[in-house]
Design a protein around this motif. Sequence first.
Motif, PDB file in Angstrom:
ATOM      1  N   GLU A 210      37.665  -1.371   4.607  1.00 30.56           N
ATOM      2  CA  GLU A 210      38.590  -2.495   4.621  1.00 30.56           C
ATOM      3  C   GLU A 210      39.354  -2.499   5.948  1.00 30.56           C
ATOM      4  OE1 GLU A 210      40.989  -2.789   1.043  1.00 30.56           O
ATOM      5  OE2 GLU A 210      39.453  -1.699  -0.078  1.00 30.56           O
ATOM      6  N   SER A 211      39.768  -3.658   6.368  1.00 28.20           N
ATOM      7  CA  SER A 211      40.465  -3.767   7.647  1.00 28.20           C
ATOM      8  C   SER A 211      41.825  -3.084   7.579  1.00 28.20           C
ATOM      9  CB  SER A 211      40.640  -5.241   8.017  1.00 28.20           C
ATOM     10  OG  SER A 211      41.342  -5.922   6.986  1.00 28.20           O
ATOM     11  N   ARG A 212      42.281  -2.615   8.721  1.00 25.89           N
ATOM     12  CA  ARG A 212      43.626  -2.044   8.824  1.00 25.89           C
ATOM     13  C   ARG A 212      44.466  -3.005   9.661  1.00 25.89           C
ATOM     14  NH1 ARG A 212      43.651   3.588  11.375  1.00 25.89           N
ATOM     15  NH2 ARG A 212      42.296   4.023   9.603  1.00 25.89           N
ATOM     16  N   LEU A 213      45.428  -3.624   9.014  1.00 29.31           N
ATOM     17  CA  LEU A 213      46.173  -4.718   9.621  1.00 29.31           C
ATOM     18  C   LEU A 213      47.673  -4.435   9.607  1.00 29.31           C
ATOM     19  CD1 LEU A 213      44.325  -7.587   7.713  1.00 29.31           C
ATOM     20  CD2 LEU A 213      43.795  -6.745  10.013  1.00 29.31           C
ATOM     21  N   ALA A 214      48.356  -4.907  10.622  1.00 29.77           N
ATOM     22  CA  ALA A 214      49.812  -4.766  10.693  1.00 29.77           C
ATOM     23  C   ALA A 214      50.464  -5.918   9.921  1.00 29.77           C
ATOM     24  CB  ALA A 214      50.275  -4.749  12.139  1.00 29.77           C
ATOM     25  N   ILE A 215      50.306  -5.861   8.618  1.00 30.28           N
ATOM     26  CA  ILE A 215      50.815  -6.908   7.729  1.00 30.28           C
ATOM     27  C   ILE A 215      51.645  -6.262   6.627  1.00 30.28           C
ATOM     28  CG2 ILE A 215      50.184  -8.701   6.065  1.00 30.28           C
ATOM     29  CD1 ILE A 215      47.701  -9.262   7.675  1.00 30.28           C
ATOM     30  N   SER A 216      52.830  -6.767   6.412  1.00 33.67           N
ATOM     31  CA  SER A 216      53.692  -6.291   5.323  1.00 33.67           C
ATOM     32  C   SER A 216      53.345  -7.054   4.052  1.00 33.67           C
ATOM     33  CB  SER A 216      55.174  -6.497   5.681  1.00 33.67           C
ATOM     34  OG  SER A 216      55.524  -5.802   6.852  1.00 33.67           O
ATOM     35  N   ALA A 217      52.178  -6.767   3.508  1.00 35.49           N
ATOM     36  CA  ALA A 217      51.668  -7.558   2.385  1.00 35.49           C
ATOM     37  C   ALA A 217      52.580  -7.517   1.178  1.00 35.49           C
ATOM     38  CB  ALA A 217      50.276  -7.067   2.000  1.00 35.49           C
ATOM     39  N   GLU A 218      53.317  -6.418   1.007  1.00 33.49           N
ATOM     40  CA  GLU A 218      54.191  -6.288  -0.157  1.00 33.49           C
ATOM     41  C   GLU A 218      55.571  -6.888   0.080  1.00 33.49           C
ATOM     42  OE1 GLU A 218      54.095  -2.117  -0.829  1.00 33.49           O
ATOM     43  OE2 GLU A 218      52.162  -2.167  -1.858  1.00 33.49           O
ATOM     44  N   GLY A 219      55.803  -7.412   1.296  1.00 29.10           N
ATOM     45  CA  GLY A 219      57.102  -7.982   1.595  1.00 29.10           C
ATOM     46  C   GLY A 219      58.173  -6.919   1.728  1.00 29.10           C
ATOM     47  N   ASP A 220      59.422  -7.350   1.796  1.00 32.75           N
ATOM     48  CA  ASP A 220      60.552  -6.423   1.879  1.00 32.75           C
ATOM     49  C   ASP A 220      61.800  -7.138   1.379  1.00 32.75           C
ATOM     50  OD1 ASP A 220      61.391  -8.106   4.024  1.00 32.75           O
ATOM     51  OD2 ASP A 220      60.333  -6.856   5.476  1.00 32.75           O
ATOM     52  N   SER A 221      62.953  -6.570   1.670  1.00 33.11           N
ATOM     53  CA  SER A 221      64.195  -7.150   1.150  1.00 33.11           C
ATOM     54  C   SER A 221      64.495  -8.524   1.747  1.00 33.11           C
ATOM     55  CB  SER A 221      65.371  -6.205   1.444  1.00 33.11           C
ATOM     56  OG  SER A 221      65.490  -5.966   2.846  1.00 33.11           O
ATOM     57  N   HIS A 222      63.849  -8.848   2.877  1.00 30.31           N
ATOM     58  CA  HIS A 222      64.101 -10.132   3.537  1.00 30.31           C
ATOM     59  C   HIS A 222      62.970 -11.132   3.357  1.00 30.31           C
ATOM     60  CE1 HIS A 222      67.448  -8.095   5.458  1.00 30.31           C
ATOM     61  NE2 HIS A 222      66.626  -7.200   5.978  1.00 30.31           N
ATOM     62  N   ARG A 223      61.774 -10.664   2.958  1.00 28.35           N
ATOM     63  CA  ARG A 223      60.604 -11.542   2.913  1.00 28.35           C
ATOM     64  C   ARG A 223      59.838 -11.378   1.608  1.00 28.35           C
ATOM     65  NH1 ARG A 223      57.971  -9.424   8.347  1.00 28.35           N
ATOM     66  NH2 ARG A 223      58.826  -7.523   7.448  1.00 28.35           N
ATOM     67  N   LYS A 224      59.312 -12.480   1.117  1.00 25.37           N
ATOM     68  CA  LYS A 224      58.486 -12.442  -0.084  1.00 25.37           C
ATOM     69  C   LYS A 224      57.160 -11.758   0.221  1.00 25.37           C
ATOM     70  CE  LYS A 224      60.370 -16.595  -2.309  1.00 25.37           C
ATOM     71  NZ  LYS A 224      61.575 -16.674  -1.482  1.00 25.37           N
ATOM     72  N   SER A 225      56.464 -11.293  -0.828  1.00 28.48           N
ATOM     73  CA  SER A 225      55.167 -10.648  -0.646  1.00 28.48           C
ATOM     74  C   SER A 225      54.097 -11.695  -0.357  1.00 28.48           C
ATOM     75  CB  SER A 225      54.798  -9.842  -1.892  1.00 28.48           C
ATOM     76  OG  SER A 225      54.726 -10.701  -3.020  1.00 28.48           O
ATOM     77  N   CYS A 226      52.968 -11.213   0.167  1.00 24.99           N
ATOM     78  CA  CYS A 226      51.859 -12.103   0.515  1.00 24.99           C
ATOM     79  C   CYS A 226      51.392 -12.874  -0.714  1.00 24.99           C
ATOM     80  CB  CYS A 226      50.707 -11.278   1.087  1.00 24.99           C
ATOM     81  SG  CYS A 226      49.213 -12.234   1.411  1.00 24.99           S
ATOM     82  N   ASN A 227      51.242 -14.190  -0.571  1.00 23.08           N
ATOM     83  CA  ASN A 227      50.762 -15.017  -1.689  1.00 23.08           C
ATOM     84  C   ASN A 227      49.338 -15.520  -1.463  1.00 23.08           C
ATOM     85  OD1 ASN A 227      50.937 -17.168   0.116  1.00 23.08           O
ATOM     86  ND2 ASN A 227      52.903 -17.897  -0.678  1.00 23.08           N
ATOM     87  N   LEU A 228      48.641 -14.899  -0.483  1.00 24.87           N
ATOM     88  CA  LEU A 228      47.236 -15.234  -0.205  1.00 24.87           C
ATOM     89  C   LEU A 228      47.061 -16.733   0.025  1.00 24.87           C
ATOM     90  CD1 LEU A 228      45.547 -12.937  -2.894  1.00 24.87           C
ATOM     91  CD2 LEU A 228      45.970 -12.435  -0.477  1.00 24.87           C
ATOM     92  N   CYS A 229      47.913 -17.282   0.890  1.00 27.29           N
ATOM     93  CA  CYS A 229      47.878 -18.720   1.158  1.00 27.29           C
ATOM     94  C   CYS A 229      46.794 -19.109   2.147  1.00 27.29           C
ATOM     95  CB  CYS A 229      49.235 -19.206   1.659  1.00 27.29           C
ATOM     96  SG  CYS A 229      49.679 -18.633   3.322  1.00 27.29           S
ATOM     97  N   GLY A 230      46.179 -18.114   2.826  1.00 33.23           N
ATOM     98  CA  GLY A 230      45.075 -18.403   3.737  1.00 33.23           C
ATOM     99  C   GLY A 230      45.479 -18.957   5.085  1.00 33.23           C
ATOM    100  N   ARG A 231      46.736 -18.759   5.489  1.00 33.75           N
ATOM    101  CA  ARG A 231      47.197 -19.308   6.767  1.00 33.75           C
ATOM    102  C   ARG A 231      47.413 -18.220   7.832  1.00 33.75           C
ATOM    103  NH1 ARG A 231      48.834 -24.645   5.849  1.00 33.75           N
ATOM    104  NH2 ARG A 231      49.916 -24.675   7.841  1.00 33.75           N
ATOM    105  N   CYS A 232      46.790 -17.057   7.637  1.00 32.59           N
ATOM    106  CA  CYS A 232      47.008 -15.928   8.550  1.00 32.59           C
ATOM    107  C   CYS A 232      46.676 -16.265  10.004  1.00 32.59           C
ATOM    108  CB  CYS A 232      46.163 -14.727   8.118  1.00 32.59           C
ATOM    109  SG  CYS A 232      46.285 -14.276   6.397  1.00 32.59           S
ATOM    110  N   LEU A 233      45.587 -16.996  10.231  1.00 31.61           N
ATOM    111  CA  LEU A 233      45.110 -17.241  11.595  1.00 31.61           C
ATOM    112  C   LEU A 233      45.926 -18.282  12.337  1.00 31.61           C
ATOM    113  CD1 LEU A 233      41.246 -17.172  10.972  1.00 31.61           C
ATOM    114  CD2 LEU A 233      42.722 -15.327  11.797  1.00 31.61           C
ATOM    115  N   THR A 234      46.772 -18.994  11.624  1.00 35.39           N
ATOM    116  CA  THR A 234      47.577 -20.030  12.286  1.00 35.39           C
ATOM    117  C   THR A 234      49.071 -19.761  12.180  1.00 35.39           C
ATOM    118  OG1 THR A 234      47.472 -21.374  10.258  1.00 35.39           O
ATOM    119  CG2 THR A 234      45.834 -21.812  11.967  1.00 35.39           C
ATOM    120  N   GLY A 235      49.454 -18.698  11.460  1.00 32.40           N
ATOM    121  CA  GLY A 235      50.857 -18.336  11.357  1.00 32.40           C
ATOM    122  C   GLY A 235      51.300 -18.176   9.914  1.00 32.40           C
TER     123      GLY A 235
END
Length: 543
Positions: A210-235
């Motif tokens: 699997e790829s190793r990516l600098a993504i906070s997929a689980e989110g944090d206290s300031h950001r929601k977790s990844c919702n798999l919206c498919g917009r990674c390549l554009t922001g």
Amino acid sequence: MQEKSKNVDFVVIGSGPAAIAAVSALVRLGRPVTILDVGMELEKVQTNSLAELASQQKFEWSSATLQTISPQRSVQEGRKDLGHAKLSYGSAYSFAGSNSPLNLLWKKGKSFNHSLAKGGLSNVWGSSILPMRAADMKDWPISLTDLEPHYKAIAEFVPNTRSGADIDSILPSYSSKSHRIPLSSQARFLLKDLKSNRDTLRKSGIHFGESRLAISAEGDSHRKSCNLCGRCLTGCPYRLIYSSAHSLDDLLASPLVTYLPGRFVERVESSNDTVIIYGHHTTDSSSFSIIAARVFLGAGVLPTANIVLSSLPAEKRRVRMLDSQYFIYPIFRFSSAPFTESEEKHTSAQLFMEIDDPSISPYLVHIQLYGHSDFLVNELEATFLRIPMRWKWFRENFIGRLMVAQGFLHSSHSGSIDLELISSHNGQTSLSTSCNPSLLAFRKVIRIGWKLLTSGLKIRAIPLFPGLKFPDPGASYHSGGSFPMSSQPVGSQTDILGRLKEHPRLHIIDASVLPSVPATTITFTVMANAHRIATAAAALEPL
């Protein structure tokens, strides 16, 4: 108007990954640091839209708001001054255009550009994060052992997703807090096929995971977790993909850090005790100067070259920049995964493949595998496939089997770029760039394609050679080595702390000092090396 000179201890120039790694090291050591940066930021319309989207769940997002951060082909086509540039949130703010204070002159090829944005090119990177392998840095004056504690330090604040034991065995993550991000159905089925032939593939020098990516997929206290919206390549609307601008915002909470945006650095002058920095304000072009005990230059390879060459004698104003060239093969699967275009998924690289085959190269070849995305569909619709793609059957049976392999070569097997500072009769300077394509690189790419083809029965996929793309050097933005470190530096080489003999207190910390550029992506190593240099340089200066 000349701003009065200021005296400070440590100055870092830039806010990209290398600069922020150095700032982090200095702050950890309790050293006050001043950051000089142009610091371009995302336009207000997109910023407001992101704030709205970040506060909402995906089902609450309005199409009108999403449209404001969506890439528009007309934006890029209308900005020929950008060169090869990737839009972020529908904006080209991360790339400098014709109004940049750095005057670039493309003599041969225009495959790359530079960034003057807050966060630099980390605003638009692919987020792949891998270290170097010891065997790939034999030409370096430092060892992997020297970098390892700094990889670990960077991994404390840069997130990464888990890649699995096969990749970890040759390229460790150096992180104790990695996490997984769900794979798409295409990637899951390909990974299953790869695992069923793991031993055979390993014997042929193919490692995967699997790829190793600098993504906070689980989110944090300031950001929601990844919702798999498919917009990674554009922001990412939740800003879960790491940018050094995020770390800068965190560092600004420290009283040790002073951030001065709107400053374009032109050149430096050195003595045995200080460095004088000269530049101008981007708002009104008024000049400024700052006197520092030590300076850490991490402005990005092109701005850094402009500053350094402007600070050297005329006979030393030409260097060669190395590049890790990339290539793209469409990959056609033998069978289609259960697939719908509306599947919820991330669209960054899904899987990694490392080819360790001495018959191709003594260095690793790194490949990133991407699946279906709106970005891919838009690219296909700009080709001859736009007509058959109107048929539902074709879209389901063709696109469901199509993946994209983006590969990278080590700089020893890539083309290069010549950089030269040229002065005009009116005293203005331009940084001339000239690409040097490599026939050897093209041959390597064909051999890699052939290896994938002959491994097709084990991978259950084949590369489509007619779809091969092989851009000029520089297009990958994995460039550096213009002022390479050496144990015995001569000419434009630097010592192991990134110093030229003419400037003993100026430390070049970005990719410019890499003796070679690895195929296994560049950012993690650049950050670790910058952290190493700043840590060592701070020890040379009394508290």
